[in-house]
Each structure stands twice: as C-alpha cells, then as structure tokens.
Design an enzyme around this catalytic site. Structure first.
Site, PDB file in Angstrom:
ATOM      1  N   MET A   1     -11.891 -27.570 -50.792  1.00 48.25           N
ATOM      2  CA  MET A   1     -11.266 -28.304 -49.695  1.00 48.25           C
ATOM      3  C   MET A   1      -9.916 -27.707 -49.310  1.00 48.25           C
ATOM      4  SD  MET A   1      -9.784 -31.900 -51.171  1.00 48.25           S
ATOM      5  CE  MET A   1     -11.417 -32.564 -51.426  1.00 48.25           C
TER       6      MET A   1
ATOM      7  N   LEU B   1      -9.113 -33.379 -42.735  1.00 48.86           N
ATOM      8  CA  LEU B   1      -9.761 -34.107 -43.821  1.00 48.86           C
ATOM      9  C   LEU B   1     -10.359 -35.418 -43.314  1.00 48.86           C
ATOM     10  CD1 LEU B   1      -8.438 -34.440 -47.411  1.00 48.86           C
ATOM     11  CD2 LEU B   1      -9.112 -36.504 -46.203  1.00 48.86           C
TER      12      LEU B   1
ATOM     13  N   LEU C   1     -16.984 -36.314 -45.916  1.00 55.30           N
ATOM     14  CA  LEU C   1     -16.095 -36.686 -47.015  1.00 55.30           C
ATOM     15  C   LEU C   1     -15.702 -38.157 -46.955  1.00 55.30           C
ATOM     16  CD1 LEU C   1     -14.345 -35.690 -49.432  1.00 55.30           C
ATOM     17  CD2 LEU C   1     -12.493 -35.372 -47.769  1.00 55.30           C
TER      18      LEU C   1
ATOM     19  N   ARG D   1      -0.152 -41.290 -42.415  1.00 56.82           N
ATOM     20  CA  ARG D   1      -0.005 -40.894 -43.821  1.00 56.82           C
ATOM     21  C   ARG D   1       0.841 -39.631 -44.026  1.00 56.82           C
ATOM     22  NH1 ARG D   1      -2.944 -42.915 -47.840  1.00 56.82           N
ATOM     23  NH2 ARG D   1      -3.037 -40.896 -48.902  1.00 56.82           N
TER      24      ARG D   1
ATOM     25  N   TYR E   1       4.145 -33.464 -51.481  1.00 54.02           N
ATOM     26  CA  TYR E   1       4.079 -31.999 -51.590  1.00 54.02           C
ATOM     27  C   TYR E   1       5.465 -31.409 -51.835  1.00 54.02           C
ATOM     28  CZ  TYR E   1      -0.861 -31.484 -50.517  1.00 54.02           C
ATOM     29  OH  TYR E   1      -2.235 -31.512 -50.599  1.00 54.02           O
TER      30      TYR E   1
ATOM     31  N   SER F   1       0.776 -26.881 -51.943  1.00 57.74           N
ATOM     32  CA  SER F   1      -0.288 -26.787 -52.954  1.00 57.74           C
ATOM     33  C   SER F   1      -0.458 -25.348 -53.432  1.00 57.74           C
ATOM     34  CB  SER F   1      -1.607 -27.282 -52.360  1.00 57.74           C
ATOM     35  OG  SER F   1      -2.683 -27.028 -53.248  1.00 57.74           O
TER      36      SER F   1
ATOM     37  N   ARG G   1     -11.980 -25.960 -46.492  1.00 50.66           N
ATOM     38  CA  ARG G   1     -12.564 -26.875 -45.508  1.00 50.66           C
ATOM     39  C   ARG G   1     -11.514 -27.472 -44.563  1.00 50.66           C
ATOM     40  NH1 ARG G   1     -14.813 -28.645 -42.078  1.00 50.66           N
ATOM     41  NH2 ARG G   1     -16.570 -30.076 -41.934  1.00 50.66           N
ATOM     42  N   TYR G   2     -10.291 -27.682 -45.069  1.00 50.26           N
ATOM     43  CA  TYR G   2      -9.337 -28.449 -44.279  1.00 50.26           C
ATOM     44  C   TYR G   2      -8.012 -27.733 -44.007  1.00 50.26           C
ATOM     45  CZ  TYR G   2     -12.676 -31.815 -46.034  1.00 50.26           C
ATOM     46  OH  TYR G   2     -13.851 -32.456 -46.353  1.00 50.26           O
TER      47      TYR G   2
ATOM     48  N   CYS H   1     -22.477 -34.371 -51.716  1.00 44.89           N
ATOM     49  CA  CYS H   1     -22.664 -34.105 -50.295  1.00 44.89           C
ATOM     50  C   CYS H   1     -21.331 -34.126 -49.555  1.00 44.89           C
ATOM     51  CB  CYS H   1     -23.584 -35.165 -49.688  1.00 44.89           C
ATOM     52  SG  CYS H   1     -25.231 -35.194 -50.406  1.00 44.89           S
TER      53      CYS H   1
ATOM     54  N   HIS I   1     -12.107 -36.929 -59.030  1.00 45.17           N
ATOM     55  CA  HIS I   1     -11.864 -37.498 -57.707  1.00 45.17           C
ATOM     56  C   HIS I   1     -12.946 -38.531 -57.408  1.00 45.17           C
ATOM     57  CE1 HIS I   1     -10.752 -37.893 -53.544  1.00 45.17           C
ATOM     58  NE2 HIS I   1      -9.813 -36.967 -53.653  1.00 45.17           N
TER      59      HIS I   1
ATOM     60  N   ASP J   1      -4.790 -26.443 -60.219  1.00 52.79           N
ATOM     61  CA  ASP J   1      -3.797 -27.477 -59.920  1.00 52.79           C
ATOM     62  C   ASP J   1      -3.682 -27.675 -58.424  1.00 52.79           C
ATOM     63  OD1 ASP J   1      -2.752 -28.555 -62.300  1.00 52.79           O
ATOM     64  OD2 ASP J   1      -1.562 -26.745 -62.660  1.00 52.79           O
TER      65      ASP J   1
ATOM     66  N   GLU K   1      -3.562 -33.629 -56.642  1.00 53.57           N
ATOM     67  CA  GLU K   1      -4.162 -34.655 -57.516  1.00 53.57           C
ATOM     68  C   GLU K   1      -3.726 -34.515 -58.970  1.00 53.57           C
ATOM     69  OE1 GLU K   1      -6.828 -34.577 -53.926  1.00 53.57           O
ATOM     70  OE2 GLU K   1      -5.746 -33.098 -55.125  1.00 53.57           O
TER      71      GLU K   1
ATOM     72  N   GLU L   1      -0.304 -36.793 -58.517  1.00 51.90           N
ATOM     73  CA  GLU L   1      -0.954 -38.059 -58.861  1.00 51.90           C
ATOM     74  C   GLU L   1      -1.025 -38.278 -60.374  1.00 51.90           C
ATOM     75  OE1 GLU L   1      -4.949 -40.457 -57.345  1.00 51.90           O
ATOM     76  OE2 GLU L   1      -4.495 -38.442 -56.610  1.00 51.90           O
TER      77      GLU L   1
ATOM     78  N   CYS M   1     -30.332 -36.631 -50.428  1.00 58.99           N
ATOM     79  CA  CYS M   1     -30.136 -37.960 -51.001  1.00 58.99           C
ATOM     80  C   CYS M   1     -31.147 -38.917 -50.374  1.00 58.99           C
ATOM     81  CB  CYS M   1     -28.719 -38.465 -50.725  1.00 58.99           C
ATOM     82  SG  CYS M   1     -27.426 -37.465 -51.492  1.00 58.99           S
TER      83      CYS M   1
ATOM     84  N   CYS N   1     -30.010 -40.401 -47.186  1.00 56.15           N
ATOM     85  CA  CYS N   1     -29.362 -39.484 -46.240  1.00 56.15           C
ATOM     86  C   CYS N   1     -29.933 -39.652 -44.829  1.00 56.15           C
ATOM     87  CB  CYS N   1     -29.531 -38.044 -46.703  1.00 56.15           C
ATOM     88  SG  CYS N   1     -28.792 -36.826 -45.583  1.00 56.15           S
TER      89      CYS N   1
ATOM     90  N   CYS O   1     -27.260 -32.032 -42.515  1.00 53.60           N
ATOM     91  CA  CYS O   1     -27.593 -31.782 -43.921  1.00 53.60           C
ATOM     92  C   CYS O   1     -29.011 -31.227 -44.041  1.00 53.60           C
ATOM     93  CB  CYS O   1     -27.442 -33.070 -44.730  1.00 53.60           C
ATOM     94  SG  CYS O   1     -27.946 -32.922 -46.462  1.00 53.60           S
TER      95      CYS O   1
END
Length: 389
Positions: free
Chosen positions: A39, A55, A61, A78, A86, A93, A127-128, A159, A225, A302, A305, A309, A368, A371, A376
């Site tokens: 991600m 995200l 997700l 947020r 951060y 990150s 992904r993000y 998924c 997660h 790392d 999270e 977190e 799934c 699903c 997918c």
C-alpha cells in the site's frame, strides 16, 4: 554525385553500424521484473493528503457509501491529525526505503538461485503513494520487460490489500500501459519457513530484554491490521491466513509463551475485526499480566502502524498502566527475511518455468463466496492466462 569508391565507403559504414546495433540488441536481455506490491506510505509529510485520498477512494480496502464524494471529505478531515503522526516518526514513512532495500537484496540472491531467468530487477508498485502502479507500469514498458512476477508484500492474502493491488495491475495491463508481459503471481506466503524464522528471531531478541526468570510469563500479542467485518463476512481468507502465521511462529518457538492474536488500525464507526490491540493491552494490565511483547505479524517493514500506533500509543499506554512492554522488531533489513523472499521467488520461477505450476495459485483462483466485484473476477481470469488474454 558520389563516386563508386565513396558509395562503397558509405555502404561499409552502414553495414558496420547495423552490425554494431545488432550485436548490442543481441547482448541485451530484458530483466525478469519482480514487482513488490504494497500500500505504501507518504515519504514526506506534505504527501499525506494525497495518500489518504487515494486510500479512502479504494473500495477494495474500505468500502464506503457514495465513495467518490465521501472519500475526499474524510481524507481532508483526517489529514492534519495524520500529518502530525508522520512528523512524530521522523517526517514520513520509511516503507519505500526498506522495500527497495529488500528488493535489491532479493534480486541479487535470485540471480544466483535461478540464473536461467536472470537478470532480475525489483520494481516497487505502491497502491496509494509514489511510486504508484501507473508509474511503475511506464517503467516496465520503457525497460522492455517481457516477464514479470507480481509479488505481494502482504504475507497473508486479503481481497482488500493484495487483491486491490492485483486489480490495479490488471487495469493497467488491460489498457496496454505495460507492454506485452507474461505475468505470474506470488499472492501469499504467510507460513513460509524463512518468513516464520525471521519473525521468531525478532521475538527471541525482544524476550532478551526481560529478566530470565520472567521470560516464560511474557505475553506475546501478535498484532495485524484489522479488516472491516463486511470484508470478513463475505469470506475473505485474511483472518485464517494471519492465524496460520501466528500458529507457525508459535510452533517454531515451541509454544514457549502465552499469546493472542489482536487487530489494529480500525478506521471509522463501522464494525471491524477485533479485539483491538489497544484494548488488549489494557485488558492484560487489568488481569495483572504486566509483561508483554507486541509482534507485527502482517507487516514486512516499519511504517506508521508500527512506529506510531504501536510504539507511541499502545506501548505508552501499557507503560502508564505499569507494564513492561516492548515491540519485536520489524523485518526491515533482516538478512533471514531477504533470503526468504529470494527463496520464495526462486521456487516460484522453478515451478512455473518447468510447467509444475500455473501463473497464479489454485487458491487465488477462488473468489470469496460473497464477492460481487466484477473487476476481481476479470483480474483472476487475466492472471490465470499470464496476462495474455
């Protein structure tokens, strides 16, 4: 008009140039690409908003009603809070730095373990955040890649994580953004002995921080997660596969300590998989269990999270409740883990090249039971045909 001698000279020069170009093209071999899927995370604080927007826009997700409209609003709301987090872990990150380090080490080993498909080159596809999948797609095409492995860096399949990354590769591939590539997939490896050994060694190192007489009483809290229950209840295999990883680690440790699997990083008011990690820490303290180790079991580097977190929230809460509590290190630059990645990729290539395995695993072919995601279904069919359909 050129004389015969001049025309002969020009012809010789052209022949020599063509011979040189042919020799260069003959010696060039496009790399076998190993695409490290994850991600990602903002490398700098100013990248936080775009990361969050991407995200929350991903329905694989976090499924949201009216996602196109709500996602930007949630991200905007947020962003200030997450930017502060951060900033507190060093200004961004480290996931890209560690992923690139792991990929380079893996490919160096892979060239030795499976020279038939060398040279191997690692690419990162987040992904993000950068490098996003579309950016990596352009690099693959520019490098003339003809063979690629989509290698999920999520040890356990969901998924919402691996599936989402594979959906994005499928969309880019179908649009012709990557060129003509033969694709295979490593979609899950949560019980691979090398991965289990790397996690177990980090737990053993963390146990050394306790007095020898206290070590057997230390509670191991494996933290992964969380997932929305809407994802779990449609038949997603993630919870089962994380549990299998935990069981394999405890087998390797010979069940030396009491343990539980807990879940972190819930977002929003909807129901998520629990018990939540923070609540588990408080519960242990209430029960008089004053020693614990938090073990990241679904993260390979790392990032926020672990560094914020777990380190700055859960451990601080535990210490305030009188606990002696530590975190097992992340896999980051672990040579044991990097060797495991190389072993996984090498075995995958051996099996595929020899015809013993398909482009994607048998388990990946199963949707799934609940699903309803058309992408997918299309993605699984596309990868089953090595991206050639």
């Amino acid at each position: 008009m050129l004389s015969h001698a001049s025309r002969t000279s020009v012809l010789v020069c052209n022949v020599r140039r063509m011979a040189t170009l042919h020799a260069s093209s003959a010696t060039y071999k496009s790399p076998t690409a190993v695409i490290m899927l994850n991600m990602g995370g903002p490398a700098t604080v100013p990248e936080t908003h775009d990361f969050l927007k991407n995200l929350f826009m991903d329905g694989d997700l976090i499924p949201l009603p009216l996602q196109r409209y709500l996602a930007p609003l949630i991200a905007k709301r947020r962003t200030p809070q997450i930017e502060k987090q951060y900033a507190e872990i060093g200004g961004g990150s480290p996931i890209l730095r560690y992923t690139e380090y792991q990929g380079a080490g893996m490919c160096a080993l892979l060239d030795e373990l499976h020279p038939e498909t060398a040279p191997h080159k690692a690419y990162v596809a987040f992904r993000y955040t950068n490098p996003l999948t579309q950016e990596t797609a352009r690099r693959l095409k520019a490098d003339g890649v003809k063979r690629a492995i989509a290698f999920s860096q999520y040890p356990q399949y969901s998924c919402s994580t691996t599936g989402s990354s594979l959906n994005e590769i499928f969309r880019r591939g179908r649009a012709g953004e990557m060129g003509d590539i033969e694709w295979t997939v490593i979609d899950r490896w949560g019980t691979h002995p090398g991965f289990i050994e790397a996690v177990a060694q980090n737990i053993e190192l963390a146990l050394q921080k306790f007095q020898p007489s206290d070590r057997s009483d230390v509670v191991l809290l494996f933290s992964a997660h969380s997932l929305p229950m809407s994802v779990v209840n449609r038949g997603d295999p993630y919870v089962l596969e994380v549990s299998a990883s935990v069981n394999a680690v405890m087998d390797r440790l010979r069940h030396s300590n009491p343990y539980r699997l807990v879940w972190q990083s819930q977002v929003g008011p909807s129901a998520w998989m629990g018990m939540q990690t923070g609540e588990a820490v408080k519960g242990l303290a209430r029960l008089g269990k004053k020693r614990a180790i938090l073990v990241p079991i679904a993260f390979t580097t790392d990032h926020i999270e672990t560094l914020y977190e777990i380190d700055l929230e859960y451990i601080k809460e535990g210490e305030e409740l009188g606990m002696e509590i530590y975190r097992a290190g992340s896999l980051n630059e672990s040579p044991v883990f990097i060797r495991a990645l190389a072993d996984i990729a090498a075995q995958h290539l051996r099996d595929y090249v020899s015809g013993r395995s398909r482009p994607a695993s048998v388990q990946m072919s199963l949707r799934c039971p609940g699903c309803k995601n058309v992408t997918c279904a299309q993605q699984k069919h596309w990868f089953a045909g090595a991206g050639q359909l």
